[in-house]
Design a protein around this motif. Structure first.
Motif: not given
Length: 126
Positions: A26, A3-7, A28
């Motif tokens: 992250y 998913r977007l924003g996952e570390k 993006i």
């Protein structure tokens, strides 16, 4: 698909593009171009850069932490098996049996004090 924003953590540099291996970043964006080898656009804050990366070059931070915890648990069980000279437990761990089965077996081995004294007495008598 992540998913977007996952570390994430960069674990490899398969395309030799000077990725910062071991650094976190992250996700993006997704690279949806079918003609492109890259799957994600990753932002690495320490370098203050964006990188195009294939999916096999990155891994979620929580997955890596779980793998490290499993490795440490296995090492601790090996140390315990060696300290108690439990050959069966050592062999099961080394053969790759599940750690839960080994821990359940370890809990079964606990004896009452009377039973332990009885076994010692029988061995001493022989």
């Amino acid at each position: 698909m992540l998913r977007l924003g996952e570390k994430i953590i960069v674990i490899a540099d398969s395309l030799e593009q000077n990725l910062p291996i071991g650094q976190y970043g992250y996700i993006i964006a997704y690279d949806r171009n079918a003609d492109n080898i890259f799957d994600y656009v990753v932002r690495v804050p320490k370098d203050n850069k964006h990188y195009y990366v294939p999916a096999e070059d990155i891994e979620l931070e929580e997955v890596l932490l779980r793998q490290e915890a499993d490795r440490i648990e296995k090492e601790a069980l090996l140390d315990y098996a060696l300290a108690t000279k439990n050959e069966e437990m050592f062999r099961k761990i080394m053969n790759g049996d599940s750690l839960e089965a080994v821990q359940v077996e370890q809990n079964k081995e606990v004896q009452s004090s009377e039973e332990f004294i009885k076994q010692i007495g029988l061995k001493a008598w022989i």
